[in-house]
Design a protein around this motif. Structure first.
Motif, PDB file in Angstrom:
ATOM      1  N   TYR A  99       0.831  -1.206   0.000  1.00 22.23           N
ATOM      2  CA  TYR A  99       0.000   0.000   0.000  1.00 22.23           C
ATOM      3  C   TYR A  99       0.865   1.256   0.000  1.00 22.23           C
ATOM      4  CZ  TYR A  99      -2.722   3.850   1.799  1.00 22.23           C
ATOM      5  OH  TYR A  99      -3.280   5.093   1.969  1.00 22.23           O
ATOM      6  N   ARG A 100       1.850   1.308   0.876  1.00 22.79           N
ATOM      7  CA  ARG A 100       2.716   2.484   0.945  1.00 22.79           C
ATOM      8  C   ARG A 100       3.460   2.696  -0.375  1.00 22.79           C
ATOM      9  NH1 ARG A 100       4.000   0.097   6.104  1.00 22.79           N
ATOM     10  NH2 ARG A 100       3.127   1.309   7.838  1.00 22.79           N
ATOM     11  N   ASP A 101       3.893   1.601  -0.967  1.00 22.19           N
ATOM     12  CA  ASP A 101       4.628   1.681  -2.230  1.00 22.19           C
ATOM     13  C   ASP A 101       3.737   2.254  -3.333  1.00 22.19           C
ATOM     14  OD1 ASP A 101       6.455   1.350  -4.278  1.00 22.19           O
ATOM     15  OD2 ASP A 101       6.126  -0.804  -4.469  1.00 22.19           O
ATOM     16  N   VAL A 102       2.531   1.701  -3.479  1.00 21.48           N
ATOM     17  CA  VAL A 102       1.624   2.184  -4.517  1.00 21.48           C
ATOM     18  C   VAL A 102       1.204   3.625  -4.230  1.00 21.48           C
ATOM     19  CG1 VAL A 102      -0.613   1.810  -5.639  1.00 21.48           C
ATOM     20  CG2 VAL A 102       0.817  -0.144  -5.044  1.00 21.48           C
ATOM     21  N   HIS A 103       0.996   3.940  -2.954  1.00 23.46           N
ATOM     22  CA  HIS A 103       0.620   5.307  -2.583  1.00 23.46           C
ATOM     23  C   HIS A 103       1.705   6.300  -2.968  1.00 23.46           C
ATOM     24  CE1 HIS A 103      -1.698   8.223  -0.137  1.00 23.46           C
ATOM     25  NE2 HIS A 103      -0.512   8.785   0.026  1.00 23.46           N
ATOM     26  N   ALA A 104       2.948   5.922  -2.775  1.00 20.09           N
ATOM     27  CA  ALA A 104       4.070   6.816  -3.068  1.00 20.09           C
ATOM     28  C   ALA A 104       4.390   6.900  -4.550  1.00 20.09           C
ATOM     29  CB  ALA A 104       5.311   6.366  -2.302  1.00 20.09           C
ATOM     30  N   HIS A 105       3.852   5.965  -5.333  1.00 19.00           N
ATOM     31  CA  HIS A 105       4.123   5.931  -6.769  1.00 19.00           C
ATOM     32  C   HIS A 105       2.809   5.896  -7.561  1.00 19.00           C
ATOM     33  CE1 HIS A 105       7.794   4.275  -4.878  1.00 19.00           C
ATOM     34  NE2 HIS A 105       8.409   4.954  -5.826  1.00 19.00           N
ATOM     35  N   PRO A 106       1.971   6.917  -7.417  1.00 17.80           N
ATOM     36  CA  PRO A 106       0.672   6.917  -8.108  1.00 17.80           C
ATOM     37  C   PRO A 106       0.836   7.114  -9.607  1.00 17.80           C
ATOM     38  CG  PRO A 106       1.067   9.052  -7.118  1.00 17.80           C
ATOM     39  CD  PRO A 106       2.201   8.170  -6.677  1.00 17.80           C
ATOM     40  N   GLN A 113      -2.465   4.978 -17.347  1.00 14.56           N
ATOM     41  CA  GLN A 113      -0.998   4.993 -17.325  1.00 14.56           C
ATOM     42  C   GLN A 113      -0.455   4.085 -16.219  1.00 14.56           C
ATOM     43  OE1 GLN A 113       0.618   9.010 -17.150  1.00 14.56           O
ATOM     44  NE2 GLN A 113      -1.011   9.839 -18.432  1.00 14.56           N
ATOM     45  N   GLU A 114      -1.255   3.137 -15.726  1.00 15.22           N
ATOM     46  CA  GLU A 114      -0.918   2.420 -14.496  1.00 15.22           C
ATOM     47  C   GLU A 114       0.016   1.233 -14.736  1.00 15.22           C
ATOM     48  OE1 GLU A 114      -5.347   3.582 -14.639  1.00 15.22           O
ATOM     49  OE2 GLU A 114      -3.899   2.550 -15.902  1.00 15.22           O
ATOM     50  N   THR A 115       1.076   1.435 -15.481  1.00 16.78           N
ATOM     51  CA  THR A 115       1.944   0.320 -15.857  1.00 16.78           C
ATOM     52  C   THR A 115       2.688  -0.272 -14.657  1.00 16.78           C
ATOM     53  OG1 THR A 115       3.660   1.927 -16.450  1.00 16.78           O
ATOM     54  CG2 THR A 115       2.254   1.122 -18.223  1.00 16.78           C
ATOM     55  N   ARG A 116       3.209   0.568 -13.775  1.00 19.75           N
ATOM     56  CA  ARG A 116       3.957   0.066 -12.614  1.00 19.75           C
ATOM     57  C   ARG A 116       3.027  -0.670 -11.653  1.00 19.75           C
ATOM     58  NH1 ARG A 116       5.426   1.324  -7.384  1.00 19.75           N
ATOM     59  NH2 ARG A 116       7.617   0.853  -6.837  1.00 19.75           N
ATOM     60  N   THR A 117       1.885  -0.063 -11.371  1.00 24.65           N
ATOM     61  CA  THR A 117       0.926  -0.690 -10.466  1.00 24.65           C
ATOM     62  C   THR A 117       0.429  -2.010 -11.039  1.00 24.65           C
ATOM     63  OG1 THR A 117       0.233   1.537  -9.797  1.00 24.65           O
ATOM     64  CG2 THR A 117      -1.179  -0.291  -9.146  1.00 24.65           C
ATOM     65  N   ALA A 118       0.143  -2.023 -12.331  1.00 22.95           N
ATOM     66  CA  ALA A 118      -0.305  -3.257 -12.978  1.00 22.95           C
ATOM     67  C   ALA A 118       0.752  -4.343 -12.880  1.00 22.95           C
ATOM     68  CB  ALA A 118      -0.642  -2.976 -14.439  1.00 22.95           C
ATOM     69  N   MET A 146      -7.125   0.957 -10.061  1.00 23.23           N
ATOM     70  CA  MET A 146      -5.709   1.210  -9.779  1.00 23.23           C
ATOM     71  C   MET A 146      -5.262   2.655  -9.947  1.00 23.23           C
ATOM     72  SD  MET A 146      -3.869  -2.024 -11.708  1.00 23.23           S
ATOM     73  CE  MET A 146      -4.428  -1.556 -13.362  1.00 23.23           C
ATOM     74  N   ASP A 147      -6.050   3.511 -10.604  1.00 26.29           N
ATOM     75  CA  ASP A 147      -5.537   4.819 -11.016  1.00 26.29           C
ATOM     76  C   ASP A 147      -5.616   5.861  -9.913  1.00 26.29           C
ATOM     77  OD1 ASP A 147      -8.322   4.481 -11.352  1.00 26.29           O
ATOM     78  OD2 ASP A 147      -8.452   6.133 -12.774  1.00 26.29           O
ATOM     79  N   ALA A 148      -4.780   6.893 -10.072  1.00 25.22           N
ATOM     80  CA  ALA A 148      -4.710   8.017  -9.139  1.00 25.22           C
ATOM     81  C   ALA A 148      -5.260   9.273  -9.815  1.00 25.22           C
ATOM     82  CB  ALA A 148      -3.271   8.229  -8.677  1.00 25.22           C
ATOM     83  N   PHE A 190      -7.905  -6.197 -11.922  1.00 23.65           N
ATOM     84  CA  PHE A 190      -7.280  -4.929 -11.547  1.00 23.65           C
ATOM     85  C   PHE A 190      -7.520  -3.970 -12.704  1.00 23.65           C
ATOM     86  CE2 PHE A 190      -5.196  -8.013  -8.886  1.00 23.65           C
ATOM     87  CZ  PHE A 190      -4.948  -7.343  -7.689  1.00 23.65           C
ATOM     88  N   GLN A 191      -8.409  -3.030 -12.479  1.00 26.93           N
ATOM     89  CA  GLN A 191      -8.925  -2.185 -13.558  1.00 26.93           C
ATOM     90  C   GLN A 191      -8.236  -0.824 -13.627  1.00 26.93           C
ATOM     91  OE1 GLN A 191     -13.168  -0.941 -13.311  1.00 26.93           O
ATOM     92  NE2 GLN A 191     -12.331   0.962 -14.106  1.00 26.93           N
ATOM     93  N   PRO A 192      -7.888  -0.366 -14.823  1.00 24.73           N
ATOM     94  CA  PRO A 192      -7.366   0.994 -14.990  1.00 24.73           C
ATOM     95  C   PRO A 192      -8.497   2.003 -15.150  1.00 24.73           C
ATOM     96  CG  PRO A 192      -7.338  -0.109 -17.098  1.00 24.73           C
ATOM     97  CD  PRO A 192      -7.868  -1.109 -16.102  1.00 24.73           C
ATOM     98  N   GLY A 193      -8.157   3.277 -15.140  1.00 27.42           N
ATOM     99  CA  GLY A 193      -9.010   4.342 -15.640  1.00 27.42           C
ATOM    100  C   GLY A 193     -10.394   4.480 -15.047  1.00 27.42           C
ATOM    101  N   GLU A 194     -10.548   4.228 -13.746  1.00 26.41           N
ATOM    102  CA  GLU A 194     -11.870   4.459 -13.151  1.00 26.41           C
ATOM    103  C   GLU A 194     -12.172   5.948 -13.063  1.00 26.41           C
ATOM    104  OE1 GLU A 194     -14.864   5.551 -10.438  1.00 26.41           O
ATOM    105  OE2 GLU A 194     -12.737   5.851  -9.972  1.00 26.41           O
ATOM    106  N   GLU A 195     -11.153   6.741 -12.766  1.00 30.58           N
ATOM    107  CA  GLU A 195     -11.377   8.178 -12.560  1.00 30.58           C
ATOM    108  C   GLU A 195     -11.805   8.898 -13.837  1.00 30.58           C
ATOM    109  OE1 GLU A 195     -11.628   9.499  -9.815  1.00 30.58           O
ATOM    110  OE2 GLU A 195     -10.493   8.301  -8.381  1.00 30.58           O
TER     111      GLU A 195
END
Length: 413
Positions: free
Chosen positions: A17-24, A29-34, A75-77, A139-144
């Motif tokens: 969680y901390r890792d994903v939070h720090a790297h939104p 564009q969620e390649t790292r999170t994916a 997954m998106d920020a 794990f879905q991209p682009g909800e926002e």
């Protein structure tokens, strides 16, 4: 559920969680999170498909005969600068779809959703001897931006994976951490975003008689739009019309040629939605005509989210499972939220029942104090620069809710 296994997973899930939070990462564009999601799914023994709908990830775990259950996390920020002051706060900047450099922050909790689904898939894989069926983790991209669910569907999601008996999802929200809330029927609103361009005639600020002032036109339009909800929609039919952008001009002594309005509509009924959108169209065009505009206004649809409806029988089944697992004070009935979600696309397009619920992410003491003092509306909400769910017990609760809900369908061994 094996609580000791969950306890052993929590340090890793909190680190994730901390890792994903720090790297939104911004929508689509969620390649790292994916990549992190795919890595965890493979480690748990899932068949993994990547790049569905550009950056979406799907994990498939077949475990004998039985129902198929789909679990979803986004997954998106957001393009928001974080102001939480947390040691793992985001300092990321990225280019948006228009090429503009913007701050990026996980101010809606999708980082928590990723950690929850990673934890739930690990728990269910570890307990394969206790259930039969098939699990699909999405794990879905682009909800926002309301494009990720549709992008995955259009990219063959339904052709590549079995149809589920139920589609399950959840969202972290303001509420005491450790609680879960939901209800049957509409649970999140339909949303329509529109861009409106109003055309006038520019002139010197000292000679307004030579202009058709789009600033005045826009101001009159904004004020008139406020009457839709108060005068054209019944008090028993919820609706929201919000003007989020009003732009015109570059200098105080220059009357510009045009003005820009961007607005957002939230509704819980198809008929109300149609009436509100028709009223917006009527008012915008009438105000332009009343101002003597040389061109009709341009009204362009932007994001659109469907009404998210929890199927009654499936919702009752989930609620019963939650009440059997959690203490009574941790399972709460709640009405629909004015927030919007594209989660409903999966169940609607797949013709499968879906259930969506909320998990509290506010420190219980903080929530109780704010409630006692009548300050609940002052707590940082989703999309606030200060939004930051507490880790304990939010991480554990979200894993538990997904596992408990899934097990309500998966056949017992």
């Amino acid at each position: 559920m094996n609580k000791s296994h969950l306890d052993s997973l929590l340090p890793d899930l909190e680190a994730l969680y901390r890792d994903v939070h720090a790297h939104p990462e911004l929508s689509m564009q969620e390649t790292r999170t994916a990549g992190l999601a795919a890595e965890r799914l493979r480690a748990a023994g899932y068949q993994v498909a990547e790049g569905i709908g550009k950056t979406g990830v799907v994990g498939l775990l077949r475990n004998g005969d039985g129902p198929t259950v789909m679990l979803r996390a986004d997954m998106d920020a957001l393009p928001i600068e974080e102001a939480t002051g947390l040691p793992y706060a985001s300092r990321v900047k990225a280019k948006d779809r228009d090429g503009k450099t913007v701050p990026v922050g996980h101010m809606c909790g999708h980082d928590m959703h990723v950690a929850w689904l990673v934890g739930a898939t690990a728990m269910l894989a570890q307990a394969r001897e206790e259930w039969h069926g098939t699990l699909i983790a999405v794990f879905q991209p682009g909800e926002e931006t309301a494009e990720g669910a549709r992008a995955m569907i259009d990219d063959g999601l339904f052709e590549r994976f079995p149809k589920p008996a139920v589609v399950l999802g959840q969202h972290v929200m303001v509420g005491p951490a450790g609680t879960v809330a939901g209800s049957a029927g509409p649970i999140t609103s339909a949303a329509d975003s529109l861009q409106i361009r109003l055309f006038g005639r520019g002139a010197h600020g000292s000679m307004p008689q030579a202009s058709i002032d789009p600033v005045v036109m826009a101001a009159a339009t904004v004020m008139r739009l406020q009457g839709i909800v108060s005068r054209e929609v019944a008090a028993t039919e919820p609706a929201v019309v919000t003007i989020g952008v009003l732009q015109a001009g570059t200098k105080e002594n220059v009357i510009p040629d045009e003005a820009l309005i961007k607005l957002n509509v939230r509704t819980f009924d198809t008929g109300v939605r149609e009436r509100v959108l028709a009223a917006i169209d009527r008012i915008v065009k009438a105000e332009a005509a009343a101002s003597g505009a040389l061109r009709p206004p341009e009204i362009t649809p932007l994001d659109r989210y469907p009404l998210n409806v929890n199927e009654k029988q499936a919702s009752e089944r989930v609620a019963e499972a939650f009440r059997a697992y959690f203490p009574a004070n941790r399972v709460v009935h709640t009405g629909p939220a004015p927030a919007s979600e594209d989660f409903g696309c999966f169940g609607t397009a797949w013709s499968a029942p879906s259930v969506f619920w909320f998990v509290g992410g506010t420190a219980p003491d903080t929530y109780a104090k704010a409630k006692k003092e009548g300050r609940l509306n002052q707590l940082p909400v989703n999309h606030s620069p200060l939004c930051a769910p507490v880790l304990h017990p939010t991480v554990a609760t979200g894993v538990e809710t997904l596992v408990v809900a899934a097990r309500a369908w998966l056949s017992a061994a």
